[in-house]
Design a protein around this motif. Structure first.
Motif, PDB file in Angstrom:
ATOM      1  N   UNK B  79     -28.365  15.499 -18.629  1.00 38.75           N
ATOM      2  CA  UNK B  79     -27.796  14.754 -17.499  1.00 38.75           C
ATOM      3  C   UNK B  79     -26.561  13.964 -17.910  1.00 38.75           C
ATOM      4  N   UNK B  80     -26.537  13.518 -19.165  1.00 44.91           N
ATOM      5  CA  UNK B  80     -25.452  12.624 -19.568  1.00 44.91           C
ATOM      6  C   UNK B  80     -24.360  13.308 -20.377  1.00 44.91           C
ATOM      7  N   UNK B  81     -24.651  14.519 -20.886  1.00 43.55           N
ATOM      8  CA  UNK B  81     -23.733  15.102 -21.875  1.00 43.55           C
ATOM      9  C   UNK B  81     -22.335  15.375 -21.329  1.00 43.55           C
ATOM     10  N   UNK B  82     -22.252  15.859 -20.110  1.00 43.72           N
ATOM     11  CA  UNK B  82     -20.958  16.225 -19.543  1.00 43.72           C
ATOM     12  C   UNK B  82     -20.054  14.999 -19.407  1.00 43.72           C
ATOM     13  N   UNK B  83     -20.604  13.960 -18.819  1.00 45.15           N
ATOM     14  CA  UNK B  83     -19.837  12.737 -18.596  1.00 45.15           C
ATOM     15  C   UNK B  83     -19.492  12.082 -19.943  1.00 45.15           C
ATOM     16  N   UNK B  84     -20.469  12.012 -20.838  1.00 45.28           N
ATOM     17  CA  UNK B  84     -20.246  11.363 -22.131  1.00 45.28           C
ATOM     18  C   UNK B  84     -19.196  12.119 -22.942  1.00 45.28           C
ATOM     19  N   UNK B  85     -19.261  13.445 -22.920  1.00 48.10           N
ATOM     20  CA  UNK B  85     -18.283  14.251 -23.654  1.00 48.10           C
ATOM     21  C   UNK B  85     -16.867  13.994 -23.162  1.00 48.10           C
ATOM     22  N   UNK B  86     -16.714  13.920 -21.843  1.00 44.18           N
ATOM     23  CA  UNK B  86     -15.383  13.667 -21.284  1.00 44.18           C
ATOM     24  C   UNK B  86     -14.895  12.276 -21.655  1.00 44.18           C
ATOM     25  N   UNK B  87     -15.793  11.307 -21.659  1.00 46.00           N
ATOM     26  CA  UNK B  87     -15.395   9.940 -22.016  1.00 46.00           C
ATOM     27  C   UNK B  87     -14.963   9.887 -23.481  1.00 46.00           C
ATOM     28  N   UNK B  88     -15.745  10.487 -24.364  1.00 44.47           N
ATOM     29  CA  UNK B  88     -15.396  10.469 -25.787  1.00 44.47           C
ATOM     30  C   UNK B  88     -14.076  11.180 -26.027  1.00 44.47           C
ATOM     31  N   UNK B  89     -13.864  12.283 -25.320  1.00 49.83           N
ATOM     32  CA  UNK B  89     -12.619  13.047 -25.485  1.00 49.83           C
ATOM     33  C   UNK B  89     -11.405  12.208 -25.094  1.00 49.83           C
ATOM     34  N   UNK B  90     -11.614  11.213 -24.239  1.00 50.33           N
ATOM     35  CA  UNK B  90     -10.507  10.384 -23.780  1.00 50.33           C
ATOM     36  C   UNK B  90     -10.015   9.373 -24.815  1.00 50.33           C
ATOM     37  N   UNK B  91     -10.775   9.157 -25.880  1.00 44.59           N
ATOM     38  CA  UNK B  91     -10.341   8.201 -26.910  1.00 44.59           C
ATOM     39  C   UNK B  91      -9.260   8.808 -27.778  1.00 44.59           C
ATOM     40  N   UNK B 119     -11.845   1.143 -42.132  1.00 40.83           N
ATOM     41  CA  UNK B 119     -13.251   1.095 -41.721  1.00 40.83           C
ATOM     42  C   UNK B 119     -13.544  -0.052 -40.754  1.00 40.83           C
ATOM     43  N   UNK B 120     -12.750  -1.122 -40.844  1.00 40.04           N
ATOM     44  CA  UNK B 120     -12.986  -2.283 -39.976  1.00 40.04           C
ATOM     45  C   UNK B 120     -12.854  -1.918 -38.493  1.00 40.04           C
ATOM     46  N   UNK B 121     -12.123  -0.857 -38.209  1.00 40.19           N
ATOM     47  CA  UNK B 121     -11.932  -0.458 -36.806  1.00 40.19           C
ATOM     48  C   UNK B 121     -13.152   0.280 -36.235  1.00 40.19           C
ATOM     49  N   UNK B 122     -14.071   0.674 -37.128  1.00 42.35           N
ATOM     50  CA  UNK B 122     -15.161   1.547 -36.678  1.00 42.35           C
ATOM     51  C   UNK B 122     -16.167   0.857 -35.748  1.00 42.35           C
ATOM     52  N   UNK B 123     -16.660  -0.305 -36.181  1.00 37.25           N
ATOM     53  CA  UNK B 123     -17.716  -0.984 -35.432  1.00 37.25           C
ATOM     54  C   UNK B 123     -17.298  -1.272 -33.987  1.00 37.25           C
ATOM     55  N   UNK B 124     -16.131  -1.897 -33.773  1.00 36.58           N
ATOM     56  CA  UNK B 124     -15.724  -2.147 -32.383  1.00 36.58           C
ATOM     57  C   UNK B 124     -15.571  -0.859 -31.570  1.00 36.58           C
ATOM     58  N   UNK B 127     -19.085   0.391 -30.638  1.00 37.64           N
ATOM     59  CA  UNK B 127     -19.653  -0.454 -29.580  1.00 37.64           C
ATOM     60  C   UNK B 127     -19.068  -0.065 -28.229  1.00 37.64           C
ATOM     61  N   UNK B 128     -17.754   0.152 -28.231  1.00 37.63           N
ATOM     62  CA  UNK B 128     -17.064   0.505 -27.000  1.00 37.63           C
ATOM     63  C   UNK B 128     -17.534   1.874 -26.482  1.00 37.63           C
ATOM     64  N   UNK B 132     -19.455   2.593 -23.002  1.00 37.11           N
ATOM     65  CA  UNK B 132     -18.850   3.456 -21.975  1.00 37.11           C
ATOM     66  C   UNK B 132     -19.668   4.704 -21.661  1.00 37.11           C
ATOM     67  N   UNK B 133     -20.311   5.262 -22.680  1.00 38.37           N
ATOM     68  CA  UNK B 133     -21.053   6.509 -22.451  1.00 38.37           C
ATOM     69  C   UNK B 133     -22.512   6.247 -22.108  1.00 38.37           C
ATOM     70  N   UNK B 134     -22.998   5.076 -22.458  1.00 40.87           N
ATOM     71  CA  UNK B 134     -24.417   4.797 -22.293  1.00 40.87           C
ATOM     72  C   UNK B 134     -25.268   5.449 -23.378  1.00 40.87           C
ATOM     73  N   UNK B 135     -24.619   6.084 -24.354  1.00 47.44           N
ATOM     74  CA  UNK B 135     -25.373   6.726 -25.443  1.00 47.44           C
ATOM     75  C   UNK B 135     -25.493   5.728 -26.593  1.00 47.44           C
TER      76      UNK B 135
END
Lengths: 156, 164
Positions: B79-91, B119-124, B127-128, B132-135
């Motif tokens: 149910x979530x994969x399509x939306x989550x994939x598109x959101x991640x692709x947008x980064x 590496x300091x950029x990873x955690x934020x 989290x984001x 955004x994806x709910x995953x």
């Protein structure tokens, strides 16, 4: 990070997106940047010898080219990592091969002529190494982008 | 796939290096007994047909200042994969994003390759992404050692006529 001036950064941003499809692409690039063809070539030569540019060429769509491409992972005992990684890397269709921090500690990509050939090679590697290989082909591609913004957002 | 001589010659050049010369297609055109204009036209055709994603410079991430590269894998459901994939692709930090068929004991099926300056950029970022994806179930899989990294060679010159 190597020292890049604004012109290098702009040039990298442009040439990562697209080498102009003209018979004199470096001249065309120069026109966009307000520098000459010779300067473009000198700068690109320098960026190549410094290692910043891996190559200037095409990124093919392996699927459209009729190829099967997949990601594989396996769990290799620490003491056998180099040996198993070596066996896997010798396979010409293996383009990337990394040790990773995970219970699946060796990950590689395989690009071959078709799915059957992919399965055959994976089985062959399993026989040669005695290691079970997990095949994780893509079910859906959301993004493939391989260019990087250089020199901050103010450059282009 | 069958390629004619011109396509074969072009693929061979484009899978390695386009010469850094004012007229990079001149030698190949002469060898293939065609014109530089024809070669450029054929590259354009191959792009239109989707065989080529892009023609340009391929950088080394590290030298380009993207020194921290990780694979992030998320557990998605149908149910979530399509939306989550598109959101991640947008980064912009994500270069590759795939939904993969994975073994059950692994279970993380949505893959994102993430490129950062440090590496300091990873955690934020994580989290984001989670917000955004709910995953919220994900793993960061760092590389420890590079054993091989090459570009795919689609055409091999071999005496036995192998390759394509």
């Amino acid at each position: 990070m190597n020292k890049l001036d604004q012109t290098d950064a702009k040039l990298l941003n442009l040439i990562q997106e697209e080498l102009p499809l003209t018979t004199r692409p470096y001249q065309t690039l120069g026109e966009s940047l307000g520098i000459g063809e010779e300067e473009v070539l000198n700068r690109l030569n320098a960026l190549k010898s410094s290692g910043m540019i891996r190559r200037i060429g095409a990124v093919f769509n392996s699927r459209s080219m009729g190829y099967y491409s997949t990601l594989c992972a396996c769990r290799v005992p620490e003491e056998r990592l180099e040996e198993v990684a070596g066996t896997i890397s010798r396979e010409p269709g293996v383009t990337h091969n990394y040790q990773r921090e995970h219970f699946l500690n060796l990950w590689f990509t395989l690009t071959v002529s078709d799915a059957d050939e992919g399965i055959r090679i994976i089985q062959k590697l399993e026989q040669e190494t005695g290691i079970k290989i997990e095949n994780m082909p893509a079910k859906k591609v959301f993004k493939i982008k391989v260019s990087f913004e250089m020199g901050g957002t103010d450059v282009l | 796939m069958y390629y004619d001589d011109v396509e074969t010659g072009l693929i061979e050049m484009l899978q390695s290096d386009i010469p850094l010369q004012p007229k990079p297609y001149e030698d190949l055109a002469r060898r293939l007994d065609t014109s530089e204009e024809e070669l450029v036209e054929r590259i354009s055709d191959m792009k239109e047909k989707g065989l080529i994603r892009r023609v340009g410079a391929i950088l080394r991430h590290h030298q380009a200042g993207y020194a921290f590269n990780v694979m992030v894998v998320f557990k998605a459901d149908p149910e979530s994969e399509e939306r989550a994939g598109s959101i991640l692709a947008g980064y912009k930090e994500v270069s590759h994003c795939y939904l993969r068929q994975v073994p059950r004991e692994f279970g993380y099926d949505l893959f994102a390759m993430v490129h950062l300056h440090d590496e300091a950029e990873l955690k934020p970022l994580l989290d984001d992404m989670a917000a955004n994806t709910g995953l919220i179930d994900y793993q960061v899989i760092k590389s420890v050692r590079e054993f091989k990294k090459t570009s795919m060679k689609y055409i091999h010159r071999r005496e036995d006529g192998g390759g394509l």
